[in-house]
Design an enzyme around this catalytic site. Sequence first.
Site, short mmCIF file in Angstrom:
data_model
loop_
_atom_site.label_atom_id
_atom_site.label_comp_id
_atom_site.label_asym_id
_atom_site.label_seq_id
_atom_site.Cartn_x
_atom_site.Cartn_y
_atom_site.Cartn_z
N LYS A 1 -73.97 -44.98 -71.58
CA LYS A 1 -74.11 -45.91 -70.11
C LYS A 1 -72.84 -46.20 -69.61
CE LYS A 1 -78.80 -46.49 -71.57
NZ LYS A 1 -80.06 -47.34 -71.23
N SER B 1 -85.51 -48.02 -76.58
CA SER B 1 -85.49 -48.99 -77.82
C SER B 1 -85.59 -48.28 -79.08
CB SER B 1 -86.38 -49.92 -77.58
OG SER B 1 -86.19 -50.61 -76.34
N GLU C 1 -81.97 -44.81 -64.86
CA GLU C 1 -81.27 -45.69 -64.18
C GLU C 1 -80.75 -45.13 -63.24
OE1 GLU C 1 -78.99 -46.71 -67.85
OE2 GLU C 1 -81.01 -48.12 -68.52
N ASN D 1 -76.21 -42.39 -75.64
CA ASN D 1 -76.02 -42.70 -74.07
C ASN D 1 -75.56 -43.86 -74.09
OD1 ASN D 1 -75.91 -42.71 -71.23
ND2 ASN D 1 -77.91 -42.80 -71.11
N GLY E 1 -83.96 -50.52 -73.27
CA GLY E 1 -83.28 -51.64 -73.46
C GLY E 1 -84.08 -52.82 -73.71
N GLU F 1 -88.71 -40.90 -71.48
CA GLU F 1 -88.16 -42.31 -71.64
C GLU F 1 -89.12 -43.34 -70.71
OE1 GLU F 1 -83.79 -42.48 -73.24
OE2 GLU F 1 -83.84 -42.07 -71.07
N HIS G 1 -81.86 -39.52 -65.43
CA HIS G 1 -82.08 -40.67 -66.11
C HIS G 1 -82.73 -41.75 -65.29
CE1 HIS G 1 -81.28 -44.39 -68.33
NE2 HIS G 1 -81.24 -43.73 -69.52
P1 PGA Z 1 -82.07 -47.69 -75.11
O1 PGA Z 1 -81.71 -46.70 -73.88
O2 PGA Z 1 -82.00 -47.15 -76.35
O3 PGA Z 1 -81.00 -48.98 -74.97
O4 PGA Z 1 -83.54 -48.47 -75.11
C1 PGA Z 1 -82.39 -45.47 -73.88
C2 PGA Z 1 -81.85 -44.81 -72.70
O5 PGA Z 1 -81.72 -45.45 -71.53
O6 PGA Z 1 -81.53 -43.55 -72.94
#
Ligand code: PGA
Length: 248
Positions: A12, A208, A95, A10, A169, A163, A93
Site C-alpha cells: 500500500k 487480516s 481501497e 501489498n 486492516g 477481500e 483493490h
Molecule cells: P490487511 O490488508 O492484510 O492489512 O488486512 C489486506 C489487503 O488490503 O490486501
Amino acid sequence: MMRRKLVAGNWKMNGDRASLAELDAIAAAAQAAPQVDVGVAVPFTLIAAAADRVPTLSIGAEDVHEADHGAHTGCVSAPMVREAGARFAIVGHSERRADQHETSHDAWAKAAAAHRAGLSVILCCGETEAERNADRAERIVQAQIEKSVPDDADGSWLTLAYEPRWAIGTGRTPTPEDIAAIHAIARAKLRMLIGDRADGVRILYGGSVTGANAASILALENVDGALVGGASLTAAKFVPIIEGAAGL
Ligand code: PGA
C-alpha cells in the site's frame, strides 16, 4: 485441478528505500519454498529498486492506468511498471474503489491493460460490512466478478482475490465457512464466465491474514493463497505466512 498456492504482499502507501532490506529475507523464504509462488506489490517509486535488489522475487504494482500512455497527469501505465521490473499488478483493490471511486468496470479495463503489457493480474473483489449484514455479500461478489473479469482470462495470468472490506486492516476475519462459501461462489461464477479455464484461476483470500491464521485459511477448499497487507511489511511477519502456505 492442482493450483499452486500464491502468497502476495501489498505494501500500500508504505515503505521507503530502507524498507527494501525486508525483501532480502522474503526472497530467501520464497526460494526455500519452491512449491509456493510469492510476490510483493510495492509503491510505484520502489518497483525498480525492488526488482533490481531481489531479482528472484516477483515484484508487483498496486494499480495501473487503463490506457498504455497519454495525457493522464499523475497516472502510471502498465507498460511503465512492466519496464520498471514489475511482473504483476493488483487492480480493483477496495481501497481504490473507496478512495478513488473506481468501479468494477475500471478494474476490468485495468486488468486488460495489465495483461496487454505482459503482467499477471490480481483482481480484487469483496463486500462492505453493510452489504454482508444485509446478506448481500454473495450477490455483490458475483456482480463484481461478472463486471471485471475479461472474457479471455485464464489462470496463466489472472488471479482473483476475495477481500471483504471489513476484514482489511481490522484484525477481523470471516468464519472459515463464510470464506469457503464465497470462494465456492466465486469459482462457480468464473466457470459461468470463462468455462473450464476457471479451474486454473487462483482465488486468494485477503483481509487480516497473519502467520497465526494463514495455514488454516489456506487449507480451505478453493482458497489458493493469500493477499496480505499489514503483515507483508516486514519479513518477520510475512515469512511465517509463506511457510504456512508451504506446509500445506
Ligand atoms: P490487511 O490488508 O492484510 O492489512 O488486512 C489486506 C489487503 O488490503 O490486501
